[in-house]
Design a protein around this motif. Structure first.
Motif, PDB file in Angstrom:
ATOM      1  N   LEU A  76       0.372  -1.235  -0.116  1.00  0.00           N
ATOM      2  CA  LEU A  76      -0.081  -0.068  -0.094  1.00  0.00           C
ATOM      3  C   LEU A  76       1.048   1.371   0.257  1.00  0.00           C
ATOM      4  CD1 LEU A  76      -2.577  -1.161   2.695  1.00  0.00           C
ATOM      5  CD2 LEU A  76      -2.715  -1.235   0.063  1.00  0.00           C
ATOM      6  N   CYS A  77       0.780   2.240  -0.612  1.00  0.00           N
ATOM      7  CA  CYS A  77       1.328   3.401  -1.534  1.00  0.00           C
ATOM      8  C   CYS A  77       0.859   4.510  -1.182  1.00  0.00           C
ATOM      9  CB  CYS A  77       2.161   3.576  -2.377  1.00  0.00           C
ATOM     10  SG  CYS A  77       3.707   1.473  -2.140  1.00  0.00           S
ATOM     11  N   ARG A  78       1.319   5.571  -0.981  1.00  0.00           N
ATOM     12  CA  ARG A  78       0.799   6.769  -1.189  1.00  0.00           C
ATOM     13  C   ARG A  78       1.237   7.232  -2.208  1.00  0.00           C
ATOM     14  NH1 ARG A  78       0.504  10.597   4.598  1.00  0.00           N
ATOM     15  NH2 ARG A  78       3.267  10.986   4.252  1.00  0.00           N
ATOM     16  N   VAL A  79       0.281   7.800  -2.896  1.00  0.00           N
ATOM     17  CA  VAL A  79       0.928   8.104  -4.809  1.00  0.00           C
ATOM     18  C   VAL A  79       1.210   9.645  -4.928  1.00  0.00           C
ATOM     19  CG1 VAL A  79      -0.373   7.828  -7.505  1.00  0.00           C
ATOM     20  CG2 VAL A  79      -0.628   6.010  -5.304  1.00  0.00           C
ATOM     21  N   TYR A  80       0.374  10.010  -3.884  1.00  0.00           N
ATOM     22  CA  TYR A  80       0.578  11.350  -4.297  1.00  0.00           C
ATOM     23  C   TYR A  80       0.859  12.450  -3.448  1.00  0.00           C
ATOM     24  CZ  TYR A  80      -2.507  10.203  -8.366  1.00  0.00           C
ATOM     25  OH  TYR A  80      -2.742   9.671  -9.656  1.00  0.00           O
ATOM     26  N   ALA A  81       1.632  12.782  -3.741  1.00  0.00           N
ATOM     27  CA  ALA A  81       2.394  14.590  -2.456  1.00  0.00           C
ATOM     28  C   ALA A  81       1.308  15.322  -1.671  1.00  0.00           C
ATOM     29  CB  ALA A  81       4.009  15.271  -2.401  1.00  0.00           C
ATOM     30  N   ASN A  82       0.568  15.925  -2.501  1.00  0.00           N
ATOM     31  CA  ASN A  82      -0.124  16.569  -2.560  1.00  0.00           C
ATOM     32  C   ASN A  82      -1.946  15.783  -1.565  1.00  0.00           C
ATOM     33  OD1 ASN A  82      -1.952  16.064  -4.518  1.00  0.00           O
ATOM     34  ND2 ASN A  82      -2.728  17.819  -5.180  1.00  0.00           N
ATOM     35  N   GLU A  83      -1.504  14.831  -1.833  1.00  0.00           N
ATOM     36  CA  GLU A  83      -3.055  13.756  -1.706  1.00  0.00           C
ATOM     37  C   GLU A  83      -2.518  12.380  -0.242  1.00  0.00           C
ATOM     38  OE1 GLU A  83      -5.486  12.395  -4.648  1.00  0.00           O
ATOM     39  OE2 GLU A  83      -6.487  14.811  -5.247  1.00  0.00           O
ATOM     40  N   PRO A  84      -2.398  13.055   0.552  1.00  0.00           N
ATOM     41  CA  PRO A  84      -1.665  11.729   2.101  1.00  0.00           C
ATOM     42  C   PRO A  84      -2.604  10.894   1.432  1.00  0.00           C
ATOM     43  CG  PRO A  84      -2.223  13.836   3.119  1.00  0.00           C
ATOM     44  CD  PRO A  84      -2.212  14.498   1.617  1.00  0.00           C
ATOM     45  N   TRP A  85      -4.355  11.420   1.860  1.00  0.00           N
ATOM     46  CA  TRP A  85      -5.564  10.310   2.200  1.00  0.00           C
ATOM     47  C   TRP A  85      -5.205   9.692   0.959  1.00  0.00           C
ATOM     48  CZ3 TRP A  85      -6.303  15.094   1.826  1.00  0.00           C
ATOM     49  CH2 TRP A  85      -6.301  16.450   0.349  1.00  0.00           C
ATOM     50  N   HIS A  86      -4.494   9.322  -0.538  1.00  0.00           N
ATOM     51  CA  HIS A  86      -5.036   8.659  -1.291  1.00  0.00           C
ATOM     52  C   HIS A  86      -4.293   7.880  -1.556  1.00  0.00           C
ATOM     53  CE1 HIS A  86      -6.549   8.473  -6.027  1.00  0.00           C
ATOM     54  NE2 HIS A  86      -4.855   7.405  -5.563  1.00  0.00           N
ATOM     55  N   VAL A  87      -4.794   6.036  -1.395  1.00  0.00           N
ATOM     56  CA  VAL A  87      -3.599   5.202  -1.429  1.00  0.00           C
ATOM     57  C   VAL A  87      -3.705   3.938  -2.075  1.00  0.00           C
ATOM     58  CG1 VAL A  87      -3.298   2.827  -0.061  1.00  0.00           C
ATOM     59  CG2 VAL A  87      -3.690   5.561   0.941  1.00  0.00           C
ATOM     60  N   GLU A  88      -2.866   3.647  -3.195  1.00  0.00           N
ATOM     61  CA  GLU A  88      -2.912   2.739  -4.475  1.00  0.00           C
ATOM     62  C   GLU A  88      -1.999   1.541  -3.907  1.00  0.00           C
ATOM     63  OE1 GLU A  88      -3.007   4.041  -8.454  1.00  0.00           O
ATOM     64  OE2 GLU A  88      -3.769   6.061  -7.581  1.00  0.00           O
ATOM     65  N   LEU A  89      -2.425   0.228  -4.604  1.00  0.00           N
ATOM     66  CA  LEU A  89      -2.116  -1.233  -4.469  1.00  0.00           C
ATOM     67  C   LEU A  89      -0.928  -0.855  -5.252  1.00  0.00           C
ATOM     68  CD1 LEU A  89      -1.633  -4.071  -2.667  1.00  0.00           C
ATOM     69  CD2 LEU A  89      -3.090  -4.895  -4.535  1.00  0.00           C
TER      70      LEU A  89
END
Length: 218
Positions: free
Chosen positions: A181-194
């Motif tokens: 599980l990784c955070r993908v966007y620096a400006n959206e720390p809530w957004h998580v993808e596999l």
């Protein structure tokens, strides 16, 4: 001679005492008035200041989608990653949901709950979010830093979840790579993808914002 006697009388002890008494009373009245004014000023609260909170990004607002209903991907307050009967979670990629639930089970040992802001969304819901973002930020280019189109959104494809910033998103930042599980966007720390390779290689460097993600350049 009468005038002289009157002048002498005015300097008698009794006269001087009376003058001192009147002076003392006058000073007491002035002091009392000053004390009353000071007390009034002390009891008057200072003018209230107004603090204006900065606007939240569209994807970080749990009320978004309420008018579309749960069938379109809206999640009620208090939704966790284990509420997988909801379409927003049921329509996620099964591997992503399994990784989230495994991580969440371990996070609970640390007293952290993975509350969900958003996960899968219908194309119509995503399109409305994009229109609202353009209106909020003033241009399509600025809106693209926060909201993708329905054709490119990883939410519409079921490949992303937005965690509430109440501990879950930080736990993923600290421990999520072990579950892919990784955070993908620096400006959206809530957004998580596999990212399955993250368990062995670590999470890739996040993009500054979605507009920098080549997957969204369509």
């Amino acid at each position: 001679m009468l005038h002289h006697r009157h002048a002498l009388a005015s300097r008698t002890p009794a006269a001087r005492t009376a003058r001192r008494t009147r002076t003392a009373l006058a000073l007491a009245v002035v002091a009392a008035a000053a004390a009353g004014l000071a007390a009034c000023q002390a009891s008057t609260p200072p003018p209230a200041t107004t603090t204006v909170a900065p606007p939240k990004a569209p994807a970080d607002r749990p009320d978004r989608g309420a008018r579309d209903g749960e069938a379109a991907g809206h999640v009620p307050d208090g939704t966790t990653v284990f509420d997988d009967a909801l379409p927003a979670l049921a329509n996620l990629d099964p591997a992503l949901l399994a990784a989230l639930q495994a991580a969440a089970a371990d996070a609970e040992q640390d007293g952290v709950t993975f509350f969900v802001n958003s996960a899968w969304r219908s194309a119509a819901y995503q399109d409305r979010l994009l229109r609202e973002a353009v209106a909020q930020y003033g241009s399509a280019a600025e809106a693209a830093r926060w909201v993708a189109s329905a054709d490119t959104s990883s939410h519409v494809s079921g490949d992303a979840v937005d965690l509430q910033q109440s501990g879950g998103s930080q736990w993923v930042a600290d421990h999520g790579a072990a579950y892919g599980l990784c955070r993908v966007y620096a400006n959206e720390p809530w957004h998580v993808e596999l990212r399955p390779d993250a368990a062995a290689q670590g999470c890739p460097e996040p993009y500054a914002d979605p507009s920098q993600d080549p997957r969204l350049q369509q």
